[in-house]
Design an enzyme around this catalytic site. Structure first.
Site, PDB file in Angstrom:
ATOM      1  N   ALA A 131      89.475  22.684 -72.949  1.00  0.00           N
ATOM      2  CA  ALA A 131      89.922  21.580 -73.794  1.00  0.00           C
ATOM      3  C   ALA A 131      89.391  21.720 -75.212  1.00  0.00           C
ATOM      4  O   ALA A 131      90.075  21.407 -76.194  1.00  0.00           O
ATOM      5  CB  ALA A 131      89.481  20.251 -73.197  1.00  0.00           C
ATOM      6  N   TYR A 132      88.156  22.208 -75.326  1.00  0.00           N
ATOM      7  CA  TYR A 132      87.552  22.446 -76.644  1.00  0.00           C
ATOM      8  C   TYR A 132      88.367  23.484 -77.420  1.00  0.00           C
ATOM      9  O   TYR A 132      88.709  23.271 -78.596  1.00  0.00           O
ATOM     10  CB  TYR A 132      86.116  22.920 -76.439  1.00  0.00           C
ATOM     11  CG  TYR A 132      85.438  23.492 -77.660  1.00  0.00           C
ATOM     12  CD1 TYR A 132      84.973  22.660 -78.673  1.00  0.00           C
ATOM     13  CD2 TYR A 132      85.245  24.867 -77.786  1.00  0.00           C
ATOM     14  CE1 TYR A 132      84.343  23.185 -79.789  1.00  0.00           C
ATOM     15  CE2 TYR A 132      84.606  25.400 -78.895  1.00  0.00           C
ATOM     16  CZ  TYR A 132      84.162  24.551 -79.887  1.00  0.00           C
ATOM     17  OH  TYR A 132      83.532  25.075 -80.997  1.00  0.00           O
ATOM     18  N   LEU A 133      88.711  24.602 -76.782  1.00  0.00           N
ATOM     19  CA  LEU A 133      89.498  25.628 -77.455  1.00  0.00           C
ATOM     20  C   LEU A 133      90.880  25.109 -77.829  1.00  0.00           C
ATOM     21  O   LEU A 133      91.400  25.400 -78.922  1.00  0.00           O
ATOM     22  CB  LEU A 133      89.619  26.864 -76.571  1.00  0.00           C
ATOM     23  CG  LEU A 133      88.341  27.653 -76.312  1.00  0.00           C
ATOM     24  CD1 LEU A 133      88.637  28.853 -75.415  1.00  0.00           C
ATOM     25  CD2 LEU A 133      87.687  28.112 -77.608  1.00  0.00           C
TER      26      LEU A 133
END
Length: 220
Positions: free
Chosen positions: A133-135
């Protein structure tokens, strides 16, 4: 220069604030937690308490108006959950871009992450859901900020961050193999990009053999 840093209490951002203030730049740091004001003041950074998940474009534009550059170094943090990856790592980055446009500030330095291109193909097998999700959030921020004609954007994608002492030598270009880099050297690269006015680049950053000033000067 006058530089506004969003997410100014982060580990890279505080190093950057200290570097900029020590060379005589005026630095304002946007933070959500008022308890962080004293830390920024000790770094020579003017604290601005503002929640980028709640603030309006006008709120942020009032802070960045008159700046020579803005830096997005905010993040939801490793334990923040999937939702905040999108409200901070993506949403706050776009808010800062909107505010910079509204205030007429063109230079925008976005701290992203190596590996974001993986997010174009979905979540790789075995990857942690939160990291995926961060990427995805970082990639979305890049895709929505870089094409804006009213901004001169440079994106720096550091590799794995360490707290080792900086070496002052890096590899900085597009298409770098994965690796690690001390936070000290990331901050020094960001400071040099701001000083050199190298805009319009998307580069990966890991430890290497090239002195930082030379690595930045070699960017197109």
């Amino acid at each position: 220069m006058r530089v506004v840093i969003a997410g100014a209490h982060g580990q890279v951002a505080r190093r950057l604030g200290r570097l900029l203030s020590s060379r005589g730049d005026s630095v304002a740091g946007i933070v959500r937690n008022p308890d962080h004001r004293a830390d920024l003041e000790s770094d020579g950074v003017e604290p601005v308490v503002l929640d980028l998940e709640q603030a309006s474009v006008e709120d942020v534009a009032a802070v960045v108006r008159g700046a020579d550059a803005v830096v997005f170094a905010a993040g939801g943090g490793p334990s923040s959950g999937v939702e905040r990856k999108h409200t901070v790592d993506r949403g706050a980055a776009l808010l800062l871009a909107d505010a910079a446009e509204a205030a007429g500030v063109r230079p925008y330095l976005l701290v992203s992450s190596m590996g974001v291109e993986q997010a174009r193909q979905g979540t790789p097998p075995g990857m942690d859901r939160q990291f995926a999700a961060y990427l995805q959030a970082k990639l979305a921020a890049e895709d929505h900020v870089l094409p804006r004609p009213a901004l001169d954007t440079t994106i720096v994608r550091p590799g794995g961050l360490t707290d080792d002492p900086g070496t002052g030598r890096v590899t900085l270009r597009h298409g770098v193999d994965r690796g690690q880099v001390p936070r000290d050297d990331v901050a020094a690269v960001l400071a040099e990009v701001l000083a050199a006015g190298k805009w319009g680049e998307v580069v990966e950053l890991v430890s290497g053999d090239t002195p930082i000033a030379e690595a930045v000067a070699a960017l197109p």
